[in-house]
Design a protein around this motif. Structure first.
Motif, short mmCIF file in Angstrom:
data_model
loop_
_atom_site.label_atom_id
_atom_site.label_comp_id
_atom_site.label_asym_id
_atom_site.label_seq_id
_atom_site.Cartn_x
_atom_site.Cartn_y
_atom_site.Cartn_z
N ALA A 253 -14.63 9.96 16.38
CA ALA A 253 -15.15 10.49 17.54
C ALA A 253 -16.47 9.45 17.64
CB ALA A 253 -15.91 11.82 17.21
N ALA A 254 -16.95 8.94 16.63
CA ALA A 254 -18.13 7.92 16.85
C ALA A 254 -17.71 6.63 17.40
CB ALA A 254 -18.97 7.65 15.45
N ARG A 255 -16.54 6.15 17.03
CA ARG A 255 -15.90 4.95 17.47
C ARG A 255 -15.63 5.18 18.91
NH1 ARG A 255 -12.10 3.91 12.44
NH2 ARG A 255 -11.10 5.55 13.36
N ALA A 256 -15.12 5.98 19.21
CA ALA A 256 -14.41 6.42 20.64
C ALA A 256 -15.88 6.74 21.54
CB ALA A 256 -13.65 7.59 20.82
N PHE A 257 -16.62 7.08 21.17
CA PHE A 257 -17.72 7.59 21.87
C PHE A 257 -18.55 6.24 22.14
CE2 PHE A 257 -22.25 9.76 22.72
CZ PHE A 257 -21.73 10.08 23.81
N GLY A 258 -18.78 5.56 20.87
CA GLY A 258 -19.54 4.28 21.02
C GLY A 258 -18.72 3.18 21.82
#
Length: 74
Positions: free
Chosen positions: A47-52
């Protein structure tokens, strides 16, 4: 510093989930539950990678729109 954070939360039932907390402390997203903490941590990482990536793309698009705007319109 980013205006949000990801948290991996563990409940009394032994389930774990991920939530996104805004800079103001408001929970803006809670995931499905995961049976293991490691599965929840892996989901938080994805999620952090996608959101970033989404935030980065939005910033780039905004910068391009501003740079292409007519000077008198600014």
């Amino acid at each position: 510093m980013r205006p949000w954070k990801l948290e991996v939360v563990s409940g009394e039932s032994g389930q774990h989930w991920v939530r996104i907390v805004g800079g103001n402390g408001e929970v803006t997203f809670s995931s499905e539950t995961f049976a293991t903490r490691s599965a929840a941590v892996q989901a938080a990482d994805r999620a952090a990678r996608a959101f970033g990536e989404m935030v980065t793309a939005a910033i780039i698009a905004t910068m391009q729109a501003v740079s292409e705007a007519p000077a008198e319109g600014i």
